[in-house]
Every structure is written in structure tokens, then in C-alpha cells.
Design an enzyme around this catalytic site. Sequence first.
Site, mmCIF file in Angstrom:
data_model
loop_
_atom_site.group_PDB
_atom_site.id
_atom_site.type_symbol
_atom_site.label_atom_id
_atom_site.label_comp_id
_atom_site.label_asym_id
_atom_site.label_seq_id
_atom_site.Cartn_x
_atom_site.Cartn_y
_atom_site.Cartn_z
ATOM 1 N N ARG A 240 4.091 0.644 2.367
ATOM 2 C CA ARG A 240 4.298 -0.458 3.292
ATOM 3 C C ARG A 240 3.988 -1.736 2.535
ATOM 4 O O ARG A 240 2.850 -1.935 2.092
ATOM 5 C CB ARG A 240 3.386 -0.344 4.530
ATOM 6 C CG ARG A 240 3.682 -1.391 5.574
ATOM 7 C CD ARG A 240 2.966 -1.081 6.873
ATOM 8 N NE ARG A 240 1.694 -1.742 6.962
ATOM 9 C CZ ARG A 240 1.527 -2.985 7.437
ATOM 10 N NH1 ARG A 240 2.577 -3.689 7.820
ATOM 11 N NH2 ARG A 240 0.329 -3.525 7.506
ATOM 12 N N ARG B 280 0.832 -1.191 0.000
ATOM 13 C CA ARG B 280 0.000 0.000 0.000
ATOM 14 C C ARG B 280 0.871 1.248 0.000
ATOM 15 O O ARG B 280 1.996 1.217 0.483
ATOM 16 C CB ARG B 280 -0.989 0.022 1.170
ATOM 17 C CG ARG B 280 -0.368 0.161 2.564
ATOM 18 C CD ARG B 280 -0.005 1.550 2.956
ATOM 19 N NE ARG B 280 0.329 1.647 4.382
ATOM 20 C CZ ARG B 280 1.113 2.570 4.917
ATOM 21 N NH1 ARG B 280 1.727 3.456 4.137
ATOM 22 N NH2 ARG B 280 1.325 2.632 6.223
ATOM 23 N N GLU C 129 -6.407 7.885 7.724
ATOM 24 C CA GLU C 129 -5.251 8.660 8.212
ATOM 25 C C GLU C 129 -4.691 9.558 7.096
ATOM 26 O O GLU C 129 -4.278 10.698 7.353
ATOM 27 C CB GLU C 129 -4.162 7.720 8.699
ATOM 28 C CG GLU C 129 -2.905 8.433 9.133
ATOM 29 C CD GLU C 129 -1.844 7.486 9.682
ATOM 30 O OE1 GLU C 129 -2.206 6.401 10.179
ATOM 31 O OE2 GLU C 129 -0.670 7.837 9.607
ATOM 32 N N THR D 125 6.171 8.887 9.613
ATOM 33 C CA THR D 125 6.662 7.526 9.322
ATOM 34 C C THR D 125 6.284 7.080 7.909
ATOM 35 O O THR D 125 6.827 6.112 7.410
ATOM 36 C CB THR D 125 6.070 6.500 10.310
ATOM 37 O OG1 THR D 125 4.627 6.496 10.154
ATOM 38 C CG2 THR D 125 6.449 6.826 11.733
HETATM 39 P P1 ADP Z 1 -1.627 0.103 6.907
HETATM 40 O O1 ADP Z 1 -1.010 -1.119 6.315
HETATM 41 O O2 ADP Z 1 -2.485 0.796 5.933
HETATM 42 O O3 ADP Z 1 -0.604 0.944 7.566
HETATM 43 P P2 ADP Z 1 -2.683 -1.575 9.066
HETATM 44 O O4 ADP Z 1 -1.345 -2.036 9.500
HETATM 45 O O5 ADP Z 1 -3.681 -1.198 10.103
HETATM 46 O O6 ADP Z 1 -2.641 -0.320 8.070
HETATM 47 O O7 ADP Z 1 -3.313 -2.758 8.154
HETATM 48 C C1 ADP Z 1 -4.573 -2.517 7.556
HETATM 49 C C2 ADP Z 1 -5.266 -3.834 7.273
HETATM 50 O O8 ADP Z 1 -4.490 -4.543 6.283
HETATM 51 C C3 ADP Z 1 -5.334 -4.763 8.490
HETATM 52 O O9 ADP Z 1 -6.583 -5.427 8.492
HETATM 53 C C4 ADP Z 1 -4.252 -5.770 8.229
HETATM 54 O O10 ADP Z 1 -4.541 -7.035 8.822
HETATM 55 C C5 ADP Z 1 -4.293 -5.872 6.722
HETATM 56 N N1 ADP Z 1 -3.046 -6.372 6.153
HETATM 57 C C6 ADP Z 1 -1.812 -5.832 6.257
HETATM 58 N N2 ADP Z 1 -0.922 -6.597 5.609
HETATM 59 C C7 ADP Z 1 -1.614 -7.653 5.067
HETATM 60 C C8 ADP Z 1 -1.261 -8.785 4.283
HETATM 61 N N3 ADP Z 1 0.013 -9.007 3.886
HETATM 62 N N4 ADP Z 1 -2.243 -9.655 3.918
HETATM 63 C C9 ADP Z 1 -3.523 -9.443 4.294
HETATM 64 N N5 ADP Z 1 -3.933 -8.385 5.038
HETATM 65 C C10 ADP Z 1 -2.980 -7.502 5.415
HETATM 66 N N1 DAR Z 2 0.544 5.494 16.682
HETATM 67 C C1 DAR Z 2 1.258 6.698 16.214
HETATM 68 C C2 DAR Z 2 1.641 6.571 14.724
HETATM 69 C C3 DAR Z 2 2.815 5.687 14.438
HETATM 70 C C4 DAR Z 2 2.954 5.278 12.998
HETATM 71 N N2 DAR Z 2 1.703 4.649 12.486
HETATM 72 C C5 DAR Z 2 0.856 5.311 11.700
HETATM 73 N N3 DAR Z 2 1.143 6.507 11.217
HETATM 74 N N4 DAR Z 2 -0.311 4.742 11.421
HETATM 75 C C6 DAR Z 2 2.489 6.896 17.075
HETATM 76 O O1 DAR Z 2 2.936 8.035 17.197
HETATM 77 O O2 DAR Z 2 2.973 5.890 17.577
#
Ligand code: ADP
Ligand code: DAR
Length: 343
Positions: free
Chosen positions: A266, A112, A211, A259
Site C-alpha cells: 500500500r 508498506r 494483522e 485484499t
Molecule cells: P496499513 O497502511 O498498514 O494498511 P493503516 O491504514 O491503519 O494501516 O495505517 C497505519 C498508520 O499509518 C496510520 O497511523 C496512518 O495514519 C499512517 N499512514 C498511512 N499513510 C501515511 C502517510 N502517507 N503518511 C503518514 N502516515 C501514514
Molecule cells: N475490515 C476488514 C478488512 C478489509 C481490508 N483491510 C485490512 N485487511 N486491514 C473487512 O473485511 O472489511
Amino acid sequence: MNYPLFSKENNSLAKKYLTKEVFETIKDKKTSLGYGLERLIHSGLNNDDSEIGVYAGDKESYSTFSLLISPIIESYHGFTTSSLHKSNMNPEDLDTPNPDKEGMYILSTRIRVGRNLENMPLGAAISKEERNRLEAMVVDALSLLEGELAGEYYALDGMSKDVQNRLIKDHFLFKEGDRFLEYAGLNRDWPKGRGIYHNINKTFLVWVNEEDQLRIISMQEGGDIKEVFTRLVTAIKRMESRLTFSYSEKLGYITSCPTNLGTAMRASVHIALPNLSNRMDKFTAITKQYHLQIRGIDGEHTQSKGHIFDISNARRLGVTEVQAVEEMYHGVVALIAAEKALD
Ligand code: ADP
Ligand code: DAR
């Protein structure tokens, strides 16, 4: 504004770098939108488990408050803001053959990027009217997508709780009520102006006004990282024909949280590592070596379940998109080798 009293449990970079001297220099500064220090650090000050602690209200925040934000950026990404960020989204340069062809470890791959529109405030400072207008602009641009990327937009306002909860549970939709975003002002007017676009197979999705104003997502089962990357960059290029994303030579793509600057990318795998989950010393030694982040099965601030982990690149600025994905790839190869060695 008085010098903020972070609690002693707070280990955020905002607390670390907002020394009294820095505070005295920037405490009365405001961007042309009127975004000031109090709002910049509000989330970090009120969430003691913050790692970073700041959210920008606009692109200008990064220059107005650079005395505080630049050391945060350099600490997180290991990249000096005096250098220029470089971008490379050419799939032909990506050398990441499927690291798990037998499907023994990797359940799914997701890549993403965060994007925000040029000449608009970021989510923490945007008005309700601007946010709704932005939603309409993005939905219009998405309506142009064809072929595998063609899909529908589903506004959060009016979405049934069952549908919403199912999309969240299946890892397609953002969670609701994130307290870090709440204190940053990113949840204002929720659910107005928010929603999700996805194609028929849910392998291409776009989050609107969480976000960041856009989270552009490509995902699928298995470990074909290159196919996921190619789908994502194809979509980004098509969307750029209608939308102008906020970008700077030094910081790359501008995002709410420092970040996510740079590539704002990511790249993650959901991977089963039962052996390594019992040897966290080995596990974390590898994630540290390859600059990886471990998240739980439901994303940020969640726990892993059934020895399944979300493993992704931590660095997003000072690396190109190809390098960020390859950094994740090489880390995953090392994790799988270590997992096999513990069999
Ligand atoms: P972001 O990746 O946008 O920073 P999150 O870490 O909250 O946000 O992840 C968003 C959603 O994507 C969550 O439900 C997470 O479980 C899902 N997700 C992240 N990586 C994977 C993956 N490799 N396969 C399936 N779902 C994923
Ligand atoms: N929880 C916030 C954000 C950390 C990075 N993750 C984001 N941007 N979704 C912190 O300051 O830890």
C-alpha cells in the site's frame, strides 16, 4: 455448522459469494491445521460493516476455500486467480517524479508491504509459542540492518502507554483493539509477541505480529515517492537474506486478508485537498478512475481531519510493485490538478 445468517446491513463480499451452494460444498472442509469455514468468516459475520469478511489462517486456506475466496479476490483486485502474479521491485523502473515539489499538498509519503513467514500459520491460527518464536526470528534478522536502516526493536509488552500512544498518534505504530482483527483471532495473547522496529529517524519501521507477521514500512515527509520506495525495497532485499516469506505464483505474497495479496503493498500520501473535500463527486470520480482508496488521517476505518486524506492504491494483486506505486502516483497527479482547477 449451519448456513450463516449475515445481517441485512452486511454488504461484505463474504456474504455476497457464500451462496448456499458454495456453503454446502465447503462447510466441512478444513486445512491441515484444522482451520475451517467458521473461523474464516467469523470477523465478517460479526462486523456488519466488513467490506471483505474473511481472514485466512494459513496459506492452505486460499486453496481449501478457493470456491469462496477466489471470487472475493477477483472482485477486489480485478484479477483472475488463474493468471500468474508478477513482481517488480526495481526502483530504476519507477517513474514517479515528486508531484508536489513546492510542498503545497503532500504532507508525507508512506509505502508498506505485508509479509508472513513461509511454513508458519498466519496470525489467525498461529499458537502463542510459534508467535513468540517468530518474533525472535524477525528481531534477529532486523539486527543485521545497517546504515540508514539500523535501529531498535521495541516490544509492545512492557511498552509504556505514553510511548505507545505517542507512536500511534504520530502514525508510526498500529492501533490496538481493532475489532475486525479481534474477531479473526488476530489479537490473541495481545500484547505478547508484538512490537515495532524503527530506525533513528522513524523513516524505516517494521511492525511485528499485527494483522500480518511483518508490515515493512518506509515513510517520510513530502512527496519524494521514489526515495521512499528505494528505501523500502533495499530493506526487503536485506531481510530476505535471513527470512523466507510465504509466496505463491498466482497469489503473490501470502497475507491474512485477501485484499493484501500479491504485492501486499500500500503506497499512500497524506494530502491536503480542501477544495476537493467540498466536491466529493469530483474527488470520488478520480479515485474510482485511478483505482485509489481514500482512508482517514489515522488510517483504516478513521475519518479525514482538516481536509487531509490518506490516498493509496487499492489494487495489490495482478500489478507489480512498480505498477502499484505508479497507479497511486498518477491518481495523486490527477487529484492535485483537480484541486488546483477548483482554486
Ligand atoms: P496499513 O497502511 O498498514 O494498511 P493503516 O491504514 O491503519 O494501516 O495505517 C497505519 C498508520 O499509518 C496510520 O497511523 C496512518 O495514519 C499512517 N499512514 C498511512 N499513510 C501515511 C502517510 N502517507 N503518511 C503518514 N502516515 C501514514
Ligand atoms: N475490515 C476488514 C478488512 C478489509 C481490508 N483491510 C485490512 N485487511 N486491514 C473487512 O473485511 O472489511
